[in-house]
Each structure stands twice: as structure tokens, then as C-alpha cells.
Design an enzyme around this catalytic site. Structure first.
Site, PDB file in Angstrom:
ATOM      1  N   GLN A 109       0.836  -1.197   0.000  1.00  0.00           N
ATOM      2  CA  GLN A 109       0.000   0.000   0.000  1.00  0.00           C
ATOM      3  C   GLN A 109       0.881   1.262   0.000  1.00  0.00           C
ATOM      4  O   GLN A 109       1.674   1.465   0.910  1.00  0.00           O
ATOM      5  CB  GLN A 109      -0.897  -0.005   1.242  1.00  0.00           C
ATOM      6  CG  GLN A 109      -1.643   1.296   1.527  1.00  0.00           C
ATOM      7  CD  GLN A 109      -2.649   1.630   0.459  1.00  0.00           C
ATOM      8  OE1 GLN A 109      -2.400   2.503  -0.368  1.00  0.00           O
ATOM      9  NE2 GLN A 109      -3.775   0.928   0.474  1.00  0.00           N
ATOM     10  N   GLU A 147      -8.936  -0.984   0.629  1.00  0.00           N
ATOM     11  CA  GLU A 147      -8.566  -0.820   2.037  1.00  0.00           C
ATOM     12  C   GLU A 147      -9.419   0.245   2.730  1.00  0.00           C
ATOM     13  O   GLU A 147      -9.706   0.130   3.921  1.00  0.00           O
ATOM     14  CB  GLU A 147      -7.080  -0.461   2.180  1.00  0.00           C
ATOM     15  CG  GLU A 147      -6.650  -0.382   3.646  1.00  0.00           C
ATOM     16  CD  GLU A 147      -5.150  -0.331   3.845  1.00  0.00           C
ATOM     17  OE1 GLU A 147      -4.723   0.077   4.940  1.00  0.00           O
ATOM     18  OE2 GLU A 147      -4.409  -0.704   2.912  1.00  0.00           O
ATOM     19  N   ASN A 156      -4.404   3.546  -6.175  1.00  0.00           N
ATOM     20  CA  ASN A 156      -4.232   4.796  -5.448  1.00  0.00           C
ATOM     21  C   ASN A 156      -3.801   5.941  -6.353  1.00  0.00           C
ATOM     22  O   ASN A 156      -4.201   7.088  -6.156  1.00  0.00           O
ATOM     23  CB  ASN A 156      -3.213   4.596  -4.326  1.00  0.00           C
ATOM     24  CG  ASN A 156      -3.825   3.902  -3.122  1.00  0.00           C
ATOM     25  OD1 ASN A 156      -4.547   4.493  -2.346  1.00  0.00           O
ATOM     26  ND2 ASN A 156      -3.563   2.606  -2.987  1.00  0.00           N
TER      27      ASN A 156
END
Length: 291
Positions: free
Chosen positions: A49, A91, A125
Site C-alpha cells: 500500500q 482498504e 491509489n
């Protein structure tokens, strides 16, 4: 629009409706596999991440939406052994469900390898455009490493300009203190890029502290950098005064003569001074020879 996962994994030219969320692209990787309810306690975040800071207020807002409407889009996970699952995408929804205290969450299990898992997390992202500049730079760097790409090839696959990717990657060369300042949004990306020409990390850090303390804008920062660079330039060496050959001969002749007189036992007192337009030798000869 050819979606970004296709560019990285060679999944063809399939298009998605413009209004779909980016996580829908992650679901395409699951090839419509069965949705299962998985224990929230058995799930852990993606190790790849890129996002290091999550906005709690936005997670709370998402939690309220999920509480009212439920989860419309399942998260995507992969098996990690010992009945544990690692998040591939989603997430933020996982954190929102944790906040609500749910015991289970709908998920699609897709066993991607590390490279694919990292790429999905990074691209997901990047497409959200909510990363800080330094998080985005780190994501670019990781994608270059994972796929052995050039900056130009990465820019093409992400649909971004090559200069955009290059400028982001330059931020990774800055000291950790400045990268931390970017992460905490104490300075902007343009501030950080203005510091790059200084080269020396201690000067970069010192100027960053000045930016924060005095609230300097980008133009003021660039002007300060220009002044610091100007101070670094070596000053020209002071030129030695030109001395003609005839003058050197004359001075050496006088010095030899004084040495000869001194050899006779007479104690001379002489001084030499160099002026802009002449060279002065002062000689004092005692009237009486010392015994």
C-alpha cells in the site's frame, strides 16, 4: 478508455463506464469470481500500500454511507495462508467496516502474485489522485522496479506525461526530512522542487525550515535558492600586482648591495613596502660602527 490494469497486465482493450469506481478495475481481475463473506479479523492491509496517511474524516464519511447503503463493491483479497487474507484493493472500505464494528465483509478472492498485487494497489491509489506528492513518487518508483520499465514507458501506461513522472521521481532524491515535510503537507511539491538545485542536504533542510517558519511562497523560495547558489560561487582570486622585469632586477641589485655592506660589519636596518605605483625600500645606516 483503456483502463490502467490492462496496460500493465495485458488484459486487452476492455473498457469500463466512466462513472465506475477504480476498484471496479480490480474486480475485473477477479474474472467474476464468487463473492464471499470473510471475517474482518482474518484480513490484513496490503503490504504494498503506497498510502501512508488515511484521512479519518473521509473514512468516517464512507462508514456512514456503508451503514446506510451497505457495501456496493466487494473488496478484493488474496489468500495469505493460515486462513488469513491480504487486501488487494479496497482498504478504505475495509477500514470503514472496522470502524462500524462489522464482523464480516464481502470479498472476492483472487490469488495474484506479489508483483500483480503491488501493481493493483499502486495503480488504484494513483488513479484516485489523493496521494501526497511523495507517496505518488514512491509509487512510480515501485512500479518502475516491479515491471523493469523506463520512465517514458511508465508514463505511457499510466496515461501521464513523461515530465510529470520524472518530476515526481526527482523528489525521491531529497533528504528524508524534506520527504517527511511533503508527507505531512508542511511544504508543497513546488517548494520541494525548488530546493533540488541546492544539492547539499543540510542547506535544503535549513531552507525548508525557513519556508515553514516564515511561510515563504514558492517565488520567495526560488529567490532564496538563487541567493544561496550565488553565495556558493567561488570568488575570483585576487590578482597579483604586475611587476616588470626591470623592477625585479633593480630590487634584487639593491638587496645584494645591502648584503655586501652588512658583510663589512655595518648593521643595516631596511624595510620594503609595496605600493600601487611604486616599490619603496627604506635604508637606515648607523653613523658609528658598533664595536
Amino acid at each position: 478508455m483503456k483502463h490502467p490494469f490492462s496496460r500493465f497486465f495485458g488484459l486487452g482493450d476492455k473498457e469500463l463506464p466512466a462513472e465506475n469506481e477504480i476498484e471496479a478495475e480490480a474486480e475485473d481481475l477477479a474474472e467474476r469470481e464468487e463473492v464471499r463473506n470473510i471475517s474482518v479479523s482474518a484480513i490484513f492491509p496490503n503490504r504494498f500500500q503506497p498510502r501512508t496517511i488515511f484521512d479519518d474524516s473521509k473514512i468516517e464519511e464512507l462508514a456512514r454511507t456503508i451503514h446506510t447503503h451497505g457495501i456496493i463493491q466487494p473488496i478484493v483479497v488474496r489468500e495469505a495462508g493460515n486462513e488469513q487474507f491480504e487486501i488487494i484493493a479496497g482498504e478504505r472500505r475495509f477500514r470503514a467496516v472496522q470502524m462500524l464494528g462489522w464482523e464480516e465483509i464481502p470479498a472476492i478472492i483472487k490469488n495474484l502474485n506479489d508483483t500483480e498485487t503491488a501493481s493493483v494497489a499502486l495503480i488504484e491509489n494513483l488513479q484516485r489522485e489523493e496521494l501526497t506528492p511523495i507517496e505518488e513518487a514512491m509509487a512510480y518508483g515501485k512500479l518502475l522496479e516491479l515491471h523493469n520499465l523506463t520512465q517514458e514507458a511508465l508514463a505511457q501506461r499510466l496515461g501521464k506525461g513523461q515530465s510529470t513522472v520524472a518530476n515526481k521521481l526527482r523528489l525521491l532524491k531529497l533528504p528524508e526530512e524534506i520527504q517527511e515535510g511533503l508527507l505531512k503537507k508542511e511544504i508543497t511539491e513546488r517548494h520541494a522542487r525548488a530546493l533540488i538545485p541546492l544539492k547539499e542536504s543540510d542547506k535544503q533542510i535549513k531552507l525548508m525550515e525557513m519556508i515553514i517558519e516564515k511561510n515563504l511562497n514558492v517565488k520567495q523560495t526560488e529567490e532564496q535558492v538563487a541567493r544561496m547558489l550565488s553565495d556558493e560561487k567561488p570568488k575570483p582570486a585576487k590578482r597579483r600586482k604586475a611587476v616588470s622585469k626591470d623592477m625585479r632586477i633593480a630590487v634584487n641589485t639593491i638587496r645584494q648591495s645591502l648584503s655586501m655592506v652588512a658583510d663589512t660589519g655595518i648593521k643595516l636596518d631596511s624595510t620594503e613596502e609595496d605600493f600601487d605605483h611604486y616599490y619603496q625600500i627604506t635604508i637606515k645606516i648607523p653613523k658609528n660602527k658598533e664595536k
